[in-house]
Design an enzyme around this catalytic site. Sequence first.
Site, PDB file in Angstrom:
ATOM      1  N   TYR A  15      -9.793  -3.183 -10.353  1.00 30.20           N
ATOM      2  CA  TYR A  15      -9.367  -1.942  -9.701  1.00 30.20           C
ATOM      3  C   TYR A  15      -8.157  -1.321 -10.402  1.00 30.20           C
ATOM      4  CZ  TYR A  15     -11.830  -2.898  -5.239  1.00 30.20           C
ATOM      5  OH  TYR A  15     -12.752  -3.104  -4.257  1.00 30.20           O
ATOM      6  N   HIS A  74     -26.119  22.904   0.958  1.00 31.66           N
ATOM      7  CA  HIS A  74     -26.318  23.346  -0.411  1.00 31.66           C
ATOM      8  C   HIS A  74     -25.357  24.473  -0.765  1.00 31.66           C
ATOM      9  CE1 HIS A  74     -28.518  23.929  -4.106  1.00 31.66           C
ATOM     10  NE2 HIS A  74     -28.576  25.212  -3.865  1.00 31.66           N
ATOM     11  N   GLU A  79     -25.228  16.458  -1.236  1.00 31.34           N
ATOM     12  CA  GLU A  79     -26.617  16.693  -0.813  1.00 31.34           C
ATOM     13  C   GLU A  79     -27.590  15.773  -1.557  1.00 31.34           C
ATOM     14  OE1 GLU A  79     -28.502  20.518  -1.820  1.00 31.34           O
ATOM     15  OE2 GLU A  79     -26.944  20.826  -3.342  1.00 31.34           O
ATOM     16  N   LYS A  86      -0.178   5.489  -5.834  1.00 26.40           N
ATOM     17  CA  LYS A  86      -1.241   5.517  -6.854  1.00 26.40           C
ATOM     18  C   LYS A  86      -2.125   6.753  -6.685  1.00 26.40           C
ATOM     19  CE  LYS A  86      -4.995   4.464  -5.900  1.00 26.40           C
ATOM     20  NZ  LYS A  86      -5.535   3.165  -5.647  1.00 26.40           N
ATOM     21  N   CYS A  94       0.822  -1.215   0.000  1.00 24.07           N
ATOM     22  CA  CYS A  94       0.000   0.000   0.000  1.00 24.07           C
ATOM     23  C   CYS A  94       0.852   1.259   0.000  1.00 24.07           C
ATOM     24  CB  CYS A  94      -0.945  -0.013   1.207  1.00 24.07           C
ATOM     25  SG  CYS A  94      -1.916   1.490   1.315  1.00 24.07           S
ATOM     26  N   GLU A 118      -7.938   2.112 -12.606  1.00 22.88           N
ATOM     27  CA  GLU A 118      -7.235   3.250 -12.001  1.00 22.88           C
ATOM     28  C   GLU A 118      -6.078   3.705 -12.901  1.00 22.88           C
ATOM     29  OE1 GLU A 118      -6.316   2.019  -7.979  1.00 22.88           O
ATOM     30  OE2 GLU A 118      -8.342   2.526  -7.305  1.00 22.88           O
ATOM     31  N   CYS A 156      -1.657   1.765  -2.962  1.00 21.65           N
ATOM     32  CA  CYS A 156      -2.642   2.830  -2.719  1.00 21.65           C
ATOM     33  C   CYS A 156      -2.043   4.234  -2.640  1.00 21.65           C
ATOM     34  CB  CYS A 156      -3.389   2.620  -1.396  1.00 21.65           C
ATOM     35  SG  CYS A 156      -3.385   0.976  -0.740  1.00 21.65           S
TER      36      CYS A 156
HETATM   37  P1  NDP Z   1      -9.148  -7.340  -9.570  1.00 19.11           P
HETATM   38  O1  NDP Z   1      -9.499  -8.610  -8.915  1.00 19.11           O
HETATM   39  O2  NDP Z   1      -9.839  -6.085  -9.206  1.00 19.11           O
HETATM   40  O3  NDP Z   1      -9.307  -7.505 -11.133  1.00 19.11           O
HETATM   41  C1  NDP Z   1      -8.608  -8.496 -11.835  1.00 19.11           C
HETATM   42  C2  NDP Z   1      -9.016  -8.433 -13.292  1.00 19.11           C
HETATM   43  O4  NDP Z   1      -8.185  -9.304 -14.035  1.00 19.11           O
HETATM   44  C3  NDP Z   1     -10.439  -8.879 -13.530  1.00 19.11           C
HETATM   45  O5  NDP Z   1     -10.963  -8.153 -14.595  1.00 19.11           O
HETATM   46  C4  NDP Z   1     -10.261 -10.349 -13.884  1.00 19.11           C
HETATM   47  O6  NDP Z   1     -11.276 -10.829 -14.695  1.00 19.11           O
HETATM   48  C5  NDP Z   1      -8.973 -10.316 -14.663  1.00 19.11           C
HETATM   49  N1  NDP Z   1      -8.215 -11.551 -14.595  1.00 19.11           N
HETATM   50  C6  NDP Z   1      -7.986 -12.313 -13.520  1.00 19.11           C
HETATM   51  N2  NDP Z   1      -7.228 -13.374 -13.835  1.00 19.11           N
HETATM   52  C7  NDP Z   1      -6.969 -13.274 -15.149  1.00 19.11           C
HETATM   53  C8  NDP Z   1      -6.256 -14.074 -16.078  1.00 19.11           C
HETATM   54  N3  NDP Z   1      -5.639 -15.196 -15.702  1.00 19.11           N
HETATM   55  N4  NDP Z   1      -6.208 -13.675 -17.368  1.00 19.11           N
HETATM   56  C9  NDP Z   1      -6.816 -12.550 -17.761  1.00 19.11           C
HETATM   57  N5  NDP Z   1      -7.526 -11.751 -16.930  1.00 19.11           N
HETATM   58  C10 NDP Z   1      -7.591 -12.117 -15.645  1.00 19.11           C
HETATM   59  O7  NDP Z   1      -7.560  -7.231  -9.398  1.00 19.11           O
HETATM   60  P2  NDP Z   1      -6.512  -6.025  -9.550  1.00 19.11           P
HETATM   61  O8  NDP Z   1      -5.275  -6.664 -10.061  1.00 19.11           O
HETATM   62  O9  NDP Z   1      -7.088  -4.888 -10.312  1.00 19.11           O
HETATM   63  O10 NDP Z   1      -6.305  -5.586  -8.047  1.00 19.11           O
HETATM   64  C11 NDP Z   1      -5.947  -6.567  -7.060  1.00 19.11           C
HETATM   65  C12 NDP Z   1      -6.608  -6.273  -5.759  1.00 19.11           C
HETATM   66  O11 NDP Z   1      -5.970  -5.171  -5.148  1.00 19.11           O
HETATM   67  C13 NDP Z   1      -8.069  -5.878  -5.870  1.00 19.11           C
HETATM   68  O12 NDP Z   1      -8.908  -6.991  -5.817  1.00 19.11           O
HETATM   69  C14 NDP Z   1      -8.274  -4.967  -4.697  1.00 19.11           C
HETATM   70  O13 NDP Z   1      -8.698  -5.724  -3.611  1.00 19.11           O
HETATM   71  C15 NDP Z   1      -6.901  -4.395  -4.437  1.00 19.11           C
HETATM   72  N6  NDP Z   1      -6.860  -3.003  -4.918  1.00 19.11           N
HETATM   73  C16 NDP Z   1      -7.656  -2.088  -4.315  1.00 19.11           C
HETATM   74  C17 NDP Z   1      -7.654  -0.780  -4.728  1.00 19.11           C
HETATM   75  C18 NDP Z   1      -8.544   0.203  -4.062  1.00 19.11           C
HETATM   76  O14 NDP Z   1      -9.032  -0.091  -2.980  1.00 19.11           O
HETATM   77  N7  NDP Z   1      -8.809   1.354  -4.652  1.00 19.11           N
HETATM   78  C19 NDP Z   1      -6.795  -0.329  -5.820  1.00 19.11           C
HETATM   79  C20 NDP Z   1      -6.020  -1.377  -6.404  1.00 19.11           C
HETATM   80  C21 NDP Z   1      -6.059  -2.655  -5.963  1.00 19.11           C
HETATM   81  P3  NDP Z   1     -12.627 -11.458 -14.061  1.00 19.11           P
HETATM   82  O15 NDP Z   1     -13.477 -10.329 -13.610  1.00 19.11           O
HETATM   83  O16 NDP Z   1     -13.194 -12.216 -15.209  1.00 19.11           O
HETATM   84  O17 NDP Z   1     -12.186 -12.348 -12.938  1.00 19.11           O
END
Ligand code: NDP
Length: 448
Positions: free
Chosen positions: A178, A437, A442, A51, A43, A182, A48
């Site tokens: 995510y 307001h 709101e 980022k 993080c 982002e 986080c």
């Molecule tokens: P996410 O789980 O959010 O998204 C992963 C994405 O990758 C999904 O679209 C998923 O598809 C796809 N995917 C997964 N496996 C494969 C694969 N083998 N081949 C191709 N596509 C794949 O993960 P992130 O990497 O974006 O982030 C990781 C974690 O970090 C998040 O889950 C979150 O908890 C945390 N995070 C939180 C943030 C915040 O709070 N603002 C910011 C950044 C990260 P599908 O939907 O089909 O599974």
Amino acid sequence: MAEFDYDLFTIGAGSGGVRASRVAAAYGAKVAVAEEYRVGGTCVIRGCVPKKMLFYGAQFAEDLEDAKNFGWSIDGAKFDWNVLRDNVLKDVDRLNGLYTQTLDNNKVEIIRQRATITGPNEVTLADGSKLTARYILVAVGGRPHVPDFPGSDLGITSNEAFHLESLPARMLIAGGGYIANEFAGIFHEFGSQVTIVNRSDVLLRGYDESLRDRLLQISTVKGIQFRFNADFQSITKQDDGSLLVSMSNHDDMVVDAVLFATGRVPFVEGLGLDTVGVKQGKRGEILVDEFNKTNVESIYAVGDVTDRIQLTPVAIREGQAFADTVFGNKPSKVNYDCVASAVFSHPPIAAVGMTESEARNKLGAVRVYQSDFRPMKNVLAGRNERSLYKIVCDESTDRIVGIHLIGPDAPEVLQAAAIAVKAGLTKADFDATVAIHPTMAEELVLMK
Ligand code: NDP
């Protein structure tokens, strides 16, 4: 002589590990924490925090454009990635120092080496020395998952995105969660041509459908491109250094960088879990009970390595609950209900509680209130971008079970509203609140 070298040996100085270690030490425990990289964890060091700084940097692109209609002329504005990158990395150094200081102040010994579990009460450090502890806490977090296909090693992950030598002119971002959304917003605002390539046609699985649709629509209008239902086949480096990416269902693409944002998995490799028989789940996650204890009496785990909710504030709560339970004589469990979350896309999304479809499935009868509005600032700026706020209510009790927002500052607005949802307030309670307001927030108390 003491039975063990330490009362607590924590592996991993990230959000969960630091909190657990310093609180345990404050309760009087003798604590050491092993960290092979930098104190602060994902993080603070490469997640986080940096980022969010990039997100702020990116936001200026639109603010400078919008400024014109507010009477400001900013001729010759230009963006220098190296300046922002270096300033962000400098601040990360500062935070790394502060986290180290916190541990020092709490008399937690920092051991800058990799540690492997070699017994229920023993760890072995990279230099071969063995240490013993009454309790071992695994708080090593997660690591980016990169799909395995020819040339996938030519891509980068969010770890490297903060250190890019220069801005890629053309960037492919793999994934639709995510990190993908982002970084797509961030690099697009900096001027890169961004294409999100996702294996399904669902972005941000788990978020309310109306918000996901709105983000897709706004992102597309901004100029971010999307390719859905695409499975990667290969990446090849070409003579000019560019990358040729082949995928199913779509034409090949030539880009300057591929960023994998395809999920994060528990970082359990080489930890020695098998040696002591710590049980793991399908994704490798360490299985723990509600007090963060594994099946081995002396070994606990918190944070992303347990793959419950991969969010920093959750890991911190788990670290605190562990220390309170084991060293503070206050058995504590984390309550995972109504954990609010945000996506720092452009514009950001924030949500708490059930989505509309979850609520319909679980509760049957629900009432949904929605406000689809153009924020005042966007109106004057001539920015045709609408926000969407949604409240989901349990029809039988009037209780608000979910709030979902997309729009400027949505995470800031939601944090306060999340208290109300957690507290079980009703739509009538919201209606009884007089609006501030003019604000965007709101809308939350004006929906009919
Ligand atoms: P996410 O789980 O959010 O998204 C992963 C994405 O990758 C999904 O679209 C998923 O598809 C796809 N995917 C997964 N496996 C494969 C694969 N083998 N081949 C191709 N596509 C794949 O993960 P992130 O990497 O974006 O982030 C990781 C974690 O970090 C998040 O889950 C979150 O908890 C945390 N995070 C939180 C943030 C915040 O709070 N603002 C910011 C950044 C990260 P599908 O939907 O089909 O599974």
